[in-house]
Design a protein around this motif. Structure first.
Motif, short mmCIF file in Angstrom:
data_model
loop_
_atom_site.label_atom_id
_atom_site.label_comp_id
_atom_site.label_asym_id
_atom_site.label_seq_id
_atom_site.Cartn_x
_atom_site.Cartn_y
_atom_site.Cartn_z
N THR B 72 14.00 -27.66 14.34
CA THR B 72 14.90 -28.63 13.72
C THR B 72 15.75 -27.99 12.63
N TYR B 73 15.07 -27.19 11.79
CA TYR B 73 15.79 -26.63 10.65
C TYR B 73 16.19 -25.18 10.89
N SER B 74 16.35 -24.81 12.14
CA SER B 74 16.58 -23.39 12.42
C SER B 74 17.82 -22.85 11.70
N GLY B 75 18.83 -23.70 11.52
CA GLY B 75 20.03 -23.27 10.81
C GLY B 75 19.75 -22.84 9.38
N PRO B 76 19.27 -23.79 8.54
CA PRO B 76 18.95 -23.43 7.15
C PRO B 76 17.91 -22.30 7.06
N ALA B 78 17.40 -19.86 9.12
CA ALA B 78 18.05 -18.58 9.42
C ALA B 78 18.85 -18.11 8.21
N MET B 79 19.57 -19.04 7.59
CA MET B 79 20.39 -18.66 6.44
C MET B 79 19.52 -18.11 5.31
N HIS B 80 18.46 -18.88 5.01
CA HIS B 80 17.59 -18.45 3.89
C HIS B 80 16.82 -17.17 4.23
N TRP B 82 17.86 -14.79 6.12
CA TRP B 82 18.82 -13.68 6.00
C TRP B 82 18.94 -13.24 4.54
N GLN B 225 18.36 -19.80 -3.33
CA GLN B 225 18.56 -19.27 -1.98
C GLN B 225 17.30 -18.51 -1.58
#
Lengths: 260, 278
Positions: B72-76, B78-80, B82, B225
């Motif tokens: 579900t939260y793969s976007g956030p 991935a960002m964090h 990274w 972050q």
């Protein structure tokens, strides 16, 4: 025989206040002579080697090599020890080449003359019976083979003085005798000066022109003995009577030293 | 975890005993699969435990819920991740550079070795979290404290390993070279440095995992972050699925990096290991 090559005048050396490691050493070694030092353990034989090569300065007295007083490490000597001390990340060939990367004048010519130097190393390895093992790593060699390579490394820069500190001490009896012959042949061919430190009287008597017997600490030379067996000596001589008598005499002298 | 390891061992050993040499191929396969089997077993035990005891998901989410959060939260995430990944790598890079230089200097001189060693040990004994507030005062919150914490925590094993590798040179080897007129620097470059490489590469494996610890610890208190921050804020909202997803991601990153450096070590210093296998 030529003039004295290595001379010791009243040399003593004390590492610390506990007393001298060796004391009142007077001797001279001719160029091309093969000398052996024997004595009980801890008699300062290794100290003698360090003095000879300039790794240590004497506390009193003077060491001269080739007419010059020794003030720092002598670049005309090569060394081999009981442990072969080969570098495990280098092939046998590269291990043998190591001195040429360091000693002057070869170090500055190393890149340009590499082919030539590799030729020297291969030739030397061949004479000690290591042909075909040039690209092997030290751990792929047996103990005896490592020691052969170690002797090659000590000789590659064509030193005038070869220092051997119990080089065969860790080998089995058969390999040891084989390597005596290797060393004998190398020496017969090139006639460098050899100082061999050993515990093995047979080894000393078989290889050397002159055997020095040292006392216990503080080490002094208590006996100088010329070995007059004809050369070239065959290994079989060591099993004949004159040789055995000689070794027994030496043994008796060492026995006296140990009991005093 | 411990139980699991025992289970795996028990499952494996009878096969070793019974079938012997004939089945070595089979054994090799089992050996290669063993870590995966252990992971699957752990996940199954996790899921079953949570279900059987009916643990509420805001206390301890099930494996399934964690997986769901991960998707579900793969976007956030991935960002964090990274953010965490690159800060860790920069901190680690600094640690390697400083560790190598400092290790080389300390290891090359007996005097410096004796002088600096106690200092280093003392420094290492300070929990690195204690530096974070200081770093925040100096650099504000954000990536810089994270990078520096990662650096501070990971350079020590590198220094110690490189210095030890250099300082434990055999005196006879040194004599062999000194007799040839080698200067100190010759000895260090020809023998000391190659000799300390296995120590160095071994320390990299330890250092990279420590660097992750440093970054995440710093992010939890002094950043907005990174995975550490993500877990902290998700935790405060009782979204435990997300917290556990963060844990998994950190662990995966650290494992991948560890394996990378293990492979690098094998490749670069094979001579140090092959010798023992014979």
């Amino acid at each position: 025989m030529s003039a004295a090559f290595v001379t010791f005048d009243d040399v003593s050396l004390a590492y610390d206040a506990a007393g001298n490691a060796i004391e009142d050493i007077n001797l001279s070694i001719h160029e091309g002579e093969f000398v052996a030092f024997v004595g009980p353990s801890g008699c300062g034989k290794s100290t003698f080697m360090k003095l000879c090569t300039g790794l240590h300065a004497p506390t009193t007295g003077a060491v001269r090599v080739d007419g010059e007083p020794v003030t720092g490490p002598l670049k005309i000597s090569g060394m081999a020890f009981q442990n072969a001390n080969l570098l495990p990340w280098r092939t046998t060939l590269d291990n043998v080449l190591l001195p040429l990367e360091i000693v002057k004048p070869y170090r500055h010519q190393f890149r340009k003359r590499r082919e030539e130097f590799v030729g020297w190393a291969r030739k030397l390895l061949k004479t000690v019976g290591l042909e075909g093992y040039e690209e092997q790593y030290p751990w792929q060699l047996s103990g005896g083979m490592q020691q052969r390579a170690s002797i090659c490394r000590a000789l590659i820069h064509q030193p005038r003085l070869l220092m051997l500190d119990e080089p065969f001490g860790a080998l089995d009896a058969f390999t040891r005798e084989e390597l005596w012959c290797v060393l004998r042949d190398l020496w017969e061919a090139q006639r460098f000066t050899v100082v061999l430190v050993t515990h093995d009287l047979r080894e000393a008597a078989f290889l050397a022109d002159t055997v020095y017997i040292m006392s216990r600490r503080p080490g002094r030379v208590i006996e100088r003995r010329e070995i007059e067996l004809p050369r070239p000596r065959a290994l079989e001589t060591t099993y004949r009577k004159p040789f055995i008598d000689l070794v027994q005499e030496l043994r008796a002298q060492i026995g006296e030293v140990r009991s005093t | 975890m411990l139980k699991l390891a025992k289970c795996a061992a028990l499952n494996k050993s009878p096969q070793h005993l019974m079938k012997g040499a004939l089945m070595t191929k089979n054994n090799q396969l089992i050996e290669r699969l063993a870590p995966w089997i252990a992971v699957v077993a752990l996940v199954v035990i996790w899921e079953v435990t949570v279900r059987v005891f009916d643990v509420p998901s805001f206390i301890f989410p099930s494996a399934l819920e964690t997986a769901q959060a991960l998707v579900t939260y793969s976007g956030p995430i991935a960002m964090h991740s990274w953010q965490t990944f690159w800060t860790t790598l920069i901190g680690f890079g600094l640690g390697v550079a400083v560790g190598l230089v400092l290790g080389f200097i300390i290891g090359s001189s007996r005097f410096l070795y004796n002088a600096c060693y106690p200092l280093l040990v003392g420094f290492n004994a300070i929990p690195k979290v204690a530096f974070v507030p200081i770093l925040v005062v100096w650099f504000g919150i954000g990536s810089v404290p994270a990078i520096l914490t990662a650096f501070l925590i990971c350079f020590f094993p590198i220094v110690v390993n490189v210095a030890t590798g250099l300082a434990t040179l055999e005196p006879e080897m040194e004599d062999v070279l000194r007799v040839l007129g080698a200067r100190r620097i010759d000895v260090l470059l020809k023998v000391g440095l190659p000799r300390s490489l296995p120590y160095f590469f071994a320390s990299l494996k330890v250092a990279i995992t420590l660097a992750f610890v440093g970054t995440v610890v710093s992010e939890t208190v002094a950043s907005n972050q990174g995975i550490g921050y993500l877990m902290m804020s998700a935790g405060s909202q009782m979204r435990m699925g997300l917290v556990f997803a963060g844990l998994l991601v950190i662990s995966a990153m650290a494992m991948v990096m560890y394996e990378l450096f293990a492979q690098l070590e094998k490749r670069m210093t094979g001579w140090a290991h092959r010798g023992q296998n014979r």
